[in-house]
Structures are given as structure tokens and as C-alpha cells.
Motif scaffolding. Structure first.
Motif, PDB file in Angstrom:
ATOM      1  N   ARG A 171      -7.166  -0.133  -5.432  1.00 44.47           N
ATOM      2  CA  ARG A 171      -7.792   0.405  -4.609  1.00 44.47           C
ATOM      3  C   ARG A 171      -7.352   2.225  -4.244  1.00 44.47           C
ATOM      4  NH1 ARG A 171      -7.608  -2.219   0.786  1.00 44.47           N
ATOM      5  NH2 ARG A 171      -6.545  -0.670   0.914  1.00 44.47           N
TER       6      ARG A 171
ATOM      7  N   ALA B 235     -12.022  -1.145 -10.143  1.00 41.31           N
ATOM      8  CA  ALA B 235     -11.712  -2.159  -9.147  1.00 41.31           C
ATOM      9  C   ALA B 235     -10.874  -3.375  -9.976  1.00 41.31           C
ATOM     10  CB  ALA B 235     -13.021  -2.401  -8.911  1.00 41.31           C
TER      11      ALA B 235
ATOM     12  N   ALA C 198     -14.970   5.585  -2.241  1.00 47.15           N
ATOM     13  CA  ALA C 198     -13.437   6.065  -1.189  1.00 47.15           C
ATOM     14  C   ALA C 198     -13.679   7.689  -1.703  1.00 47.15           C
ATOM     15  CB  ALA C 198     -12.925   6.560  -2.565  1.00 47.15           C
TER      16      ALA C 198
ATOM     17  N   ALA D  56      -4.772  -3.222  -5.062  1.00 48.66           N
ATOM     18  CA  ALA D  56      -5.762  -3.731  -3.583  1.00 48.66           C
ATOM     19  C   ALA D  56      -4.990  -4.810  -3.112  1.00 48.66           C
ATOM     20  CB  ALA D  56      -7.004  -4.271  -4.313  1.00 48.66           C
TER      21      ALA D  56
ATOM     22  N   SER E 219      -4.006   4.981 -12.484  1.00 45.71           N
ATOM     23  CA  SER E 219      -4.180   3.645 -13.377  1.00 45.71           C
ATOM     24  C   SER E 219      -3.735   3.199 -14.721  1.00 45.71           C
ATOM     25  CB  SER E 219      -5.823   3.444 -12.596  1.00 45.71           C
ATOM     26  OG  SER E 219      -6.113   3.977 -13.434  1.00 45.71           O
TER      27      SER E 219
ATOM     28  N   VAL F 112      -3.977   6.282  -6.038  1.00 42.02           N
ATOM     29  CA  VAL F 112      -4.292   5.022  -5.655  1.00 42.02           C
ATOM     30  C   VAL F 112      -2.575   3.656  -5.897  1.00 42.02           C
ATOM     31  CG1 VAL F 112      -5.245   5.587  -7.378  1.00 42.02           C
ATOM     32  CG2 VAL F 112      -3.811   4.430  -8.024  1.00 42.02           C
TER      33      VAL F 112
ATOM     34  N   GLU G 102       1.107  -1.172   0.151  1.00 47.45           N
ATOM     35  CA  GLU G 102      -0.074  -0.239   0.050  1.00 47.45           C
ATOM     36  C   GLU G 102       1.024   1.167   0.096  1.00 47.45           C
ATOM     37  OE1 GLU G 102      -2.782   0.026   3.129  1.00 47.45           O
ATOM     38  OE2 GLU G 102      -4.103  -1.470   2.429  1.00 47.45           O
TER      39      GLU G 102
END
Ligand code: CTP
Ligand code: MG
Length: 420
Positions: A355, A350, A387, A419, A317, A416, A236
Motif C-alpha cells: 500500500r 497492490a 494515494a 497492505a 517495493s 510504502v 505499517e
């Protein structure tokens, strides 16, 4: 294992012959897996990263010599010529002694290290070597003691508080001039829990240098878990990606609720040739409907805040941009409100395994007055995106197109991460 074939001046004896009783996993501690590799292997990482040509003597239980040889070979790579594996003894002290017997002749500085201190950084080895070399005496790393320490009667009663400013919690590697360590071992009458005590008992000086909390000893299951956590990748944090998105939309000329629009003949909100879509007569901004305010022109509802958010997220992303994902030719998005864009973008991210940590938007406009509905806008946008979204609003002191009430501008940034 070949004996040392070169002429190193420094040796590290890695004691790994203990049974690991307190860890309680039914195998010698140094061979227990720590994040996928034996504790011994992890300990050796830091040692083989040293600049100095260093002899490494690994002391292990008799039935683990072969396995230890494989581990050493794997970590040492080309430096394997400097490595030796020997069989340890009943006590830690006996194991160190077995290591001493394997030292190359050229060695004049010896470090003794617990394999159980698997995360000890290379810098700690280097500092100990430097101190021994420059001061010609023993050096051990230690940490100040932060807890209040009590002397007890041995049966659970506190007798006195020990002055902790005089205390140091010592670690390994402990380094010594070879002569001093060998002499201390030759004459050792008692069992000591560390080499510094043995060397000091033989009458030699030992200095304490700064230790590192990472050099903690893995003794119990709790320690092992802590070491696993230290080594665990933190995706993360390491894999954060940021994105930025910007959008501007023009106000419809002469819409309701804007005296400026009528008063200012120069105002050009929409190019004259372009027909104003019906949906542009209402203002939708930051996911909210603003009654009585002049609308924004756009294929959709012209919500620049939402569009900037989507661009930022798609960019972060690597999924493209607003135009490529929500083509203006696509009738699904004609007159669409923010929720359609936000939900679709969230689903795309997703699906790609991302995430959303947060989105922050700066809105630049004179109208509408945003602050009374800021919290409401944030709640709506956050719910639609799934979010946290925060929005701040400002004006430009009459400068530029937003200052002339020609339209709105929004800039979004986001974070981001993959996940888990
Ligand atoms: N050690 C050793 N030979 C021994 C005893 C201990 O080489 N006979 C080593 C251990 O392998 C460890 C270090 O000394 O790297 C510190 O000892 P400790 O943490 O007490 O390890 P263990 O003796 O294995 O654990 P336990 O006391 O819980 O059995
Ligand atoms: Mg022990």
C-alpha cells in the motif's frame, strides 16, 4: 520441576495462583492467552532475560502445576534448573508465603512479582535488585498519580481531595532483603494487598523507585485488550519501505511559447539526429496539460514528475524500475500520459501486497510556472495513483540544464508498506 540446583543470590517469586474473577474468563488469569501465549509465559520472558543467576519460584493453583511446569520450561530453556513451581494459597499473601518456603538457601534478595503484570520490562526487575542490593532495604516501583483523587464517604459523595503529590501508584516486582521479608511474613497479623505494606508494618523501610507504565496489572478485560495492543505488531510502521526516483527530460527545441528557445542559438533540447515525436509538441507535466508551453521529448509524453514517482514506487517495493516495467519498445506506452503509468504502477504494487503511504516530488524547472497549478496537479496525480502525492517546484538560479531552460528534472520519494 527440579528444585534450584545452583547457588543464586536473587529469587523472584511470581504469584500466579489467583482466580482472575474480575477478568471473568472462567480460568485462572495467569493461564489466559495474551497474544497467543499464556499471561504467565509473557511475564516470565522478562525474568529469564535477567543477567543475574536468579531463582524463579512460580506459584500457581493446585490443578495447574503441570501446565505451569511446561510453560516455565519453554521460557526458561537452559535456565530451567533455577525454576520451581509450587502451589499457592487462598489469598495473594498466602501464595507469597508458599513461594517463600521454596527459596534456595543461597538467596538473600527476594522479589515478589504479580504474573498479572505481564509486560513489566526486564529493566524494572534489574532496578529493583540494584536498589535493594545497594541500599539494603525494600524497593518498590511506583508511578506518580496523575488523576485528582477524592476521598469519598463510601456512598458516592466526595468528601475531600487527597494531595496527589504525596501519592504513588505502586507496582511489582517489589524487592526486599530476604531476612526482612521473611520476618515480616512470620509476624504478619493482617492481610495486606502488597508486600511493601507488610514489610513496612513490620517496621522496615521501603523505598519507592521509578516504575514503568508497561508494568500495569491486567485486571479487567479492558486491561487485557490494552496488553494485546501493546504486543500487536505494527506492520505499517515496522515494515515501512522508502523509495527514491529521478527523471529528466529535454524540451523540444524551438517549441511554441518559449522565446528563450528561439533566442538562444546554443540551446540543444533534442539531439539533432533524433526526430521529435509528434506528441512532444505539447507539454504534459505533473499529470497536467500546459497549453502554449514547449513540450518534452520522450518515448511517452516526457512527464518527468510521473516517471520519477513510478521509479520511486517500483524501487520501494522491489518491483524493478521504469525501464524494466514500461519498456520503451512497448507500443502501449508511446505517447502515453501520466495516468497510464500511475494506474499501472499502483496496480503492480497492490498485486505485490503493498500500500502506498505517500509520495513527495520535487520538480526542478524554470518553465512552466508551477505554483498556480500546484494544487490541481496534486489532486490529479493523487487521484490517478490512489494515494497522496505532493509536488513542490523550484528553479536552480540559472545553474545547470534546468537553469539553461534545456529541460526539466524531477525527484520523487515515497513510503510504502505491506497492505493489511
Ligand atoms: N494471586 C495469587 N494467589 C491468590 C490471589 C492472587 O497468587 N490467592 C496473584 C494473582 O495470580 C496475580 C496477583 O496475585 O498475579 C495479583 O492479584 P490479582 O490481580 O487480584 O489477581 P486475581 O486474584 O487472579 O484476580 P481477581 O482478584 O480479579 O480474582
Ligand atoms: Mg485478587
Amino acid at each position: 520441576m527440579p528444585a534450584a540446583i545452583l547457588r543464586p543470590s536473587v529469587a523472584v517469586i511470581v504469584v500466579a495462583a489467583g482466580s482472575g474473577t474480575r477478568l471473568g474468563l472462567g480460568q485462572p488469569k495467569a493461564f489466559v492467552s495474551l497474544a497467543g501465549r499464556p499471561i504467565l509465559s509473557r511475564s516470565l520472558d522478562a525474568i529469564f532475560a535477567l543477567d543475574d543467576e536468579t531463582q524463579v519460584v512460580v506459584v500457581v493453583p493446585a490443578d495447574r502445576v503441570e501446565q505451569a511446569g511446561d510453560i516455565v520450561a519453554q521460557v526458561a530453556g537452559a535456565a530451567v534448573g533455577y525454576a520451581t513451581v509450587v502451589v499457592g494459597g487462598e489469598s495473594r499473601q498466602a501464595s507469597v508465603e508458599a513461594g517463600l518456603a521454596a527459596l534456595a538457601e543461597s538467596v538473600d534478595i527476594v522479589l515478589v512479582h504479580d504474573a498479572a503484570r505481564a509486560l513489566t520490562p526486564t529493566a524494572q526487575f534489574a532496578s529493583v535488585i540494584d536498589e535493594v542490593r545497594s541500599a539494603g532495604r525494600g524497593a518498590v516501583p511506583g508511578l506518580p498519580v496523575s488523576d485528582t483523587i477524592k476521598r469519598t464517604d463510601g456512598f458516592g459523595l466526595a468528601l475531600a481531595t487527597v494531595d496527589r503529590s504525596e501519592l504513588s501508584a505502586v507496582q511489582t516486582p517489589q524487592g526486599f532483603p530476604r531476612q526482612q521479608l521473611q520476618r515480616a511474613y512470620e509476624f504478619a497479623a493482617d492481610e495486606f494487598t502488597d508486600d511493601a505494606a507488610l514489610v513496612a508494618a513490620a517496621g522496615f523501610e521501603v523505598a519507592i523507585i521509578h516504575g514503568d507504565p508497561l508494568a500495569f496489572k491486567i485486571t479487567t478485560a479492558w486491561d487485557l485488550r490494552r496488553a494485546e495492543q501493546e504486543l500487536a505488531p505494527a506492520p505499517e510502521h515496522r515494515a515501512w519501505r522508502t523509495g527514491v526516483g529521478l527523471d529528466a527530460h529535454a524540451f523540444v527545441t524551438g517549441g511554441p511559447g518559449h522565446p528563450e528557445a528561439d533566442a538562444d542559438a546554443e540551446f540543444v533540447g533534442t539531439p539533432e539526429a533524433a526526430p521529435v515525436p509528434e506528441h512532444a509538441e505539447e507539454l504534459w507535466l505533473a499529470g497536467l496539460f500546459w497549453p502554449g508551453e514547449r513540450g518534452l521529448v520522450g518515448h511517452s509524453d516526457g512527464d518527468a514528475v510521473v516517471h520519477a514517482i513510478c521509479d520511486a514506487l517500483l524501487s520501494a517495493s522491489g518491483l524493478g524500475d521504469l525501464g524494466s516495467v514500461f519498456g520503451t519498445a512497448d507500443p502501449r506506452f508511446e505517447g502515453a500520459h501520466g495516468d497510464v503509468f500511475l494506474r499501472h504502477t499502483a496496480a503492480l504494487l497492490a498485486g505485490a501486497g503493498f500500500r502506498i503511504a505517500n509520495v513527495s516530488v520535487q520538480l526542478v524547472t524554470n518553465r512552466p510556472l508551477f505554483s498556480p497549478r500546484r494544487l490541481e496537479a496534486q489532486a490529479v496525480l493523487s487521484a490517478q495513483l490512489g494515494a497522496p502525492v505532493t509536488v513542490s517546484a523550484t528553479t536552480t538560479d540559472g545553474l545547470g540544464f534546468t537553469g539553461r531552460n534545456e529541460g526539466v528534472l524531477a525527484i520523487a520519494s515515497c513510503v510504502v508498506h505491506p497492505a493489511q
